[in-house]
Design an enzyme around this catalytic site. Structure first.
Site, PDB file in Angstrom:
ATOM      1  N   ASP A 110       0.854  -1.179   0.000  1.00 40.87           N
ATOM      2  CA  ASP A 110       0.000   0.000   0.000  1.00 40.87           C
ATOM      3  C   ASP A 110       0.900   1.242   0.000  1.00 40.87           C
ATOM      4  O   ASP A 110       1.774   1.369   0.857  1.00 40.87           O
ATOM      5  CB  ASP A 110      -0.844  -0.080   1.294  1.00 40.87           C
ATOM      6  CG  ASP A 110      -1.768   1.094   1.489  1.00 40.87           C
ATOM      7  OD1 ASP A 110      -1.516   2.180   0.942  1.00 40.87           O
ATOM      8  OD2 ASP A 110      -2.748   0.925   2.233  1.00 40.87           O
ATOM      9  N   ASN A 161      -6.875  12.147 -10.685  1.00 40.11           N
ATOM     10  CA  ASN A 161      -7.609  12.507 -11.906  1.00 40.11           C
ATOM     11  C   ASN A 161      -7.491  14.012 -12.091  1.00 40.11           C
ATOM     12  O   ASN A 161      -7.034  14.720 -11.193  1.00 40.11           O
ATOM     13  CB  ASN A 161      -9.072  12.037 -11.847  1.00 40.11           C
ATOM     14  CG  ASN A 161      -9.820  12.682 -10.705  1.00 40.11           C
ATOM     15  OD1 ASN A 161      -9.954  13.898 -10.635  1.00 40.11           O
ATOM     16  ND2 ASN A 161     -10.291  11.860  -9.773  1.00 40.11           N
ATOM     17  N   VAL A 178      -5.931   4.175  -5.327  1.00 36.49           N
ATOM     18  CA  VAL A 178      -4.825   4.686  -4.515  1.00 36.49           C
ATOM     19  C   VAL A 178      -5.071   6.155  -4.139  1.00 36.49           C
ATOM     20  O   VAL A 178      -4.718   6.602  -3.040  1.00 36.49           O
ATOM     21  CB  VAL A 178      -3.467   4.460  -5.240  1.00 36.49           C
ATOM     22  CG1 VAL A 178      -3.340   5.246  -6.511  1.00 36.49           C
ATOM     23  CG2 VAL A 178      -2.308   4.754  -4.310  1.00 36.49           C
ATOM     24  N   ASP A 179      -5.714   6.900  -5.015  1.00 39.48           N
ATOM     25  CA  ASP A 179      -6.050   8.309  -4.756  1.00 39.48           C
ATOM     26  C   ASP A 179      -6.933   8.420  -3.508  1.00 39.48           C
ATOM     27  O   ASP A 179      -6.671   9.235  -2.605  1.00 39.48           O
ATOM     28  CB  ASP A 179      -6.796   8.843  -5.998  1.00 39.48           C
ATOM     29  CG  ASP A 179      -6.913  10.357  -6.036  1.00 39.48           C
ATOM     30  OD1 ASP A 179      -6.229  11.024  -5.253  1.00 39.48           O
ATOM     31  OD2 ASP A 179      -7.695  10.857  -6.873  1.00 39.48           O
ATOM     32  N   GLY A 238      -5.651   0.640 -12.884  1.00 42.20           N
ATOM     33  CA  GLY A 238      -6.853   0.283 -12.127  1.00 42.20           C
ATOM     34  C   GLY A 238      -8.089   0.753 -12.877  1.00 42.20           C
ATOM     35  O   GLY A 238      -8.403   0.255 -13.964  1.00 42.20           O
TER      36      GLY A 238
HETATM   37  N1  AR6 Z   1      -1.453   1.583  -2.813  1.00 38.86           N
HETATM   38  C1  AR6 Z   1      -0.845   1.313  -3.994  1.00 38.86           C
HETATM   39  N2  AR6 Z   1      -1.512   0.981  -5.096  1.00 38.86           N
HETATM   40  C2  AR6 Z   1      -2.855   0.906  -5.012  1.00 38.86           C
HETATM   41  C3  AR6 Z   1      -3.577   1.165  -3.817  1.00 38.86           C
HETATM   42  C4  AR6 Z   1      -2.799   1.526  -2.684  1.00 38.86           C
HETATM   43  N3  AR6 Z   1      -3.363   1.791  -1.512  1.00 38.86           N
HETATM   44  N4  AR6 Z   1      -4.900   1.008  -4.083  1.00 38.86           N
HETATM   45  C5  AR6 Z   1      -5.008   0.660  -5.380  1.00 38.86           C
HETATM   46  N5  AR6 Z   1      -3.783   0.590  -5.932  1.00 38.86           N
HETATM   47  P1  AR6 Z   1      -6.242   3.308  -9.561  1.00 38.86           P
HETATM   48  P2  AR6 Z   1      -5.886   4.710 -12.150  1.00 38.86           P
HETATM   49  C6  AR6 Z   1      -3.375   0.236  -7.310  1.00 38.86           C
HETATM   50  O1  AR6 Z   1      -7.605   2.851  -9.919  1.00 38.86           O
HETATM   51  O2  AR6 Z   1      -6.109   3.449 -12.885  1.00 38.86           O
HETATM   52  C7  AR6 Z   1      -9.140   7.077  -8.989  1.00 38.86           C
HETATM   53  O3  AR6 Z   1     -10.522   7.099  -8.721  1.00 38.86           O
HETATM   54  C8  AR6 Z   1      -4.377  -0.478  -8.180  1.00 38.86           C
HETATM   55  O4  AR6 Z   1      -4.374  -1.882  -7.893  1.00 38.86           O
HETATM   56  O5  AR6 Z   1      -5.989   3.789  -8.185  1.00 38.86           O
HETATM   57  O6  AR6 Z   1      -4.725   5.578 -12.529  1.00 38.86           O
HETATM   58  C9  AR6 Z   1      -8.603   8.465  -9.367  1.00 38.86           C
HETATM   59  O7  AR6 Z   1      -9.257   9.498  -8.660  1.00 38.86           O
HETATM   60  C10 AR6 Z   1      -3.825  -0.195  -9.566  1.00 38.86           C
HETATM   61  O8  AR6 Z   1      -2.817  -1.147  -9.910  1.00 38.86           O
HETATM   62  O9  AR6 Z   1      -5.739   4.514 -10.553  1.00 38.86           O
HETATM   63  C11 AR6 Z   1      -8.878   8.530 -10.833  1.00 38.86           C
HETATM   64  O10 AR6 Z   1     -10.198   8.951 -11.092  1.00 38.86           O
HETATM   65  C12 AR6 Z   1      -3.137   1.166  -9.400  1.00 38.86           C
HETATM   66  O11 AR6 Z   1      -3.098   1.434  -8.010  1.00 38.86           O
HETATM   67  C13 AR6 Z   1      -8.693   7.110 -11.290  1.00 38.86           C
HETATM   68  O12 AR6 Z   1      -8.920   6.280 -10.137  1.00 38.86           O
HETATM   69  C14 AR6 Z   1      -3.878   2.288 -10.096  1.00 38.86           C
HETATM   70  O13 AR6 Z   1      -5.269   2.106  -9.920  1.00 38.86           O
HETATM   71  C15 AR6 Z   1      -7.289   6.855 -11.773  1.00 38.86           C
HETATM   72  O14 AR6 Z   1      -7.213   5.541 -12.267  1.00 38.86           O
END
Ligand code: AR6
Length: 173
Positions: free
Chosen positions: A11, A25, A34-35, A124
């Protein structure tokens, strides 16, 4: 110098580095993935600083990066970058994701950061193919020459990303 590259499963909010990269975003107002976790654990100061950036420059464009302090997190900075939403356009999406990594690294350096962590940006909610995303991330970071950064950590949250990164790192070493 070339920063040392590390892969870890976990994490982003638990990793101790000078700068944590957030997959944000363009509104900079938070979201899921992660956001969501960074804003939740980091506290409201991060959102307040994001709102100031929005008021100043109207959010953050895809491929760009901005920074805030890290609130309650044990880091100095959060670097918020906006990955591309995958739409099948390999060239454009590759360019945009490369820019996320380059602009985040350059911003971290301008802040004097010695260590930085990256999530697997866009893989993600934004549905970027994981293997292509990992190749782009590793291509940019393994070639990066830095005056301040000593360590780059890829924080893989899911098993699939961790396995892809380990495989690619082993192939290149
Ligand atoms: N620590 C590290 N990685 C993580 C965590 C964490 N705590 N939680 C999820 N991931 P995503 P995107 C991974 O969806 O695709 C948001 O709503 C996850 O498994 O977080 O760039 C923003 O506000 C994946 O591999 O980001 C935007 O609207 C990676 O982080 C949108 O999502 C990225 O997944 C951005 O989408």
């Amino acid at each position: 110098m070339k920063p040392k590259i590390q892969i870890t499963k976990g994490d982003s909010t638990k990793i101790e580095v000078d700068a944590i990269v957030n997959a944000a975003n363009s509104s900079l107002l938070g979201g899921g993935g992660v956001d969501g976790v960074i804003h939740k654990v980091g506290g409201k100061q991060i959102l307040e600083e994001c709102i100031l950036i929005r008021n100043r420059q109207g959010g953050c464009k895809t491929g760009n990066a901005v920074y805030t302090t890290a609130g309650n997190l044990p880091s100095k900075y959060i670097i918020h970058t906006v990955g591309p939403i995958w739409n099948g356009d390999v060239e454009k999406c590759t360019q945009a994701l490369s820019n996320c990594y380059k602009n985040s690294l350059a911003l971290a350096e301008s802040l004097g950061a010695k260590s930085i962590s990256f999530p697997n940006i866009s893989t993600g909610v934004y549905r970027f193919p994981k293997e292509l995303a990992a190749k782009i991330a590793l291509e940019i970071t393994t070639q990066w020459e830095s005056s301040t950064l000593e360590k780059i950590i890829f924080v893989c949250f899911d098993d699939e990303n961790e396995q892809i990164y380990q495989k690619l790192i082993n192939q290149n070493s």
